[in-house]
Design a protein around this motif. Structure first.
Motif, mmCIF file in Angstrom:
data_model
loop_
_atom_site.group_PDB
_atom_site.id
_atom_site.type_symbol
_atom_site.label_atom_id
_atom_site.label_comp_id
_atom_site.label_asym_id
_atom_site.label_seq_id
_atom_site.Cartn_x
_atom_site.Cartn_y
_atom_site.Cartn_z
ATOM 1 N N GLU A 18 0.808 -1.205 -0.009
ATOM 2 C CA GLU A 18 0.077 0.022 -0.060
ATOM 3 C C GLU A 18 1.031 1.312 -0.042
ATOM 4 O O GLU A 18 1.822 1.318 0.767
ATOM 5 C CB GLU A 18 -1.014 -0.043 1.432
ATOM 6 N N ALA A 19 0.442 2.146 -0.656
ATOM 7 C CA ALA A 19 1.256 3.350 -0.942
ATOM 8 C C ALA A 19 1.489 4.163 0.546
ATOM 9 O O ALA A 19 0.634 4.218 1.209
ATOM 10 C CB ALA A 19 0.752 4.542 -2.088
ATOM 11 N N GLY A 20 2.662 4.540 0.750
ATOM 12 C CA GLY A 20 3.039 5.178 1.812
ATOM 13 C C GLY A 20 3.299 4.447 3.335
ATOM 14 O O GLY A 20 3.453 4.719 4.240
ATOM 15 N N LYS A 21 2.892 3.071 3.097
ATOM 16 C CA LYS A 21 2.962 2.072 4.167
ATOM 17 C C LYS A 21 4.525 1.516 4.221
ATOM 18 O O LYS A 21 5.062 1.435 3.327
ATOM 19 C CB LYS A 21 2.212 0.912 4.097
ATOM 20 N N SER A 22 5.124 1.423 5.488
ATOM 21 C CA SER A 22 6.308 1.083 5.632
ATOM 22 C C SER A 22 6.566 -0.594 5.979
ATOM 23 O O SER A 22 5.621 -0.969 6.636
ATOM 24 C CB SER A 22 6.842 1.602 6.829
ATOM 25 N N ALA A 53 6.456 1.817 0.620
ATOM 26 C CA ALA A 53 5.742 1.606 -0.714
ATOM 27 C C ALA A 53 5.766 3.037 -1.419
ATOM 28 O O ALA A 53 5.108 3.872 -0.612
ATOM 29 C CB ALA A 53 4.496 0.823 -0.675
ATOM 30 N N GLU A 54 5.978 3.229 -2.548
ATOM 31 C CA GLU A 54 5.864 4.458 -3.221
ATOM 32 C C GLU A 54 4.331 4.450 -3.875
ATOM 33 O O GLU A 54 3.795 5.636 -4.103
ATOM 34 C CB GLU A 54 6.565 4.601 -4.308
ATOM 35 N N LYS A 55 3.614 3.600 -4.209
ATOM 36 C CA LYS A 55 2.620 3.266 -4.654
ATOM 37 C C LYS A 55 1.788 2.163 -4.627
ATOM 38 O O LYS A 55 2.590 0.770 -4.087
ATOM 39 C CB LYS A 55 2.481 3.380 -6.127
#
Length: 80
Positions: A18-22, A53-55
């Motif tokens: 998921e985008a933004g998730k570490s 994640a970037e996207k």
């Protein structure tokens, strides 16, 4: 002499991110929650690798632990 990581698998592991998730990739190969860290490295020379994640989408995390593009697969599993 440096310790080598355990080869958890000889093929990459597909994960939908998921985008933004570490995510914290297991570098030692001992985690029971591959490809992610569960703390099994404690007391050893390895530390988990952070991936953000970037996207949204599928990525292939390295499971042989020898990728030159950690934490993602670069095909090294074909030669280890």
């Amino acid at each position: 002499m440096s310790e080598s990581p355990v080869i958890a698998a000889r093929a990459p592991i597909k994960v939908t991110v998921e985008a933004g998730k570490s995510y914290y990739w297991c570098a030692c190969g001992k985690s029971g929650t591959q490809p992610f860290c569960d703390g099994s490295h404690k007391g050893g020379p390895f530390t988990p690798v952070h991936y953000k994640a970037e996207k949204d989408g599928d990525v292939w995390f390295c499971a042989c632990k020898h990728s030159g593009h950690r934490p993602l697969c670069d095909g090294t599993h074909k030669t280890v």
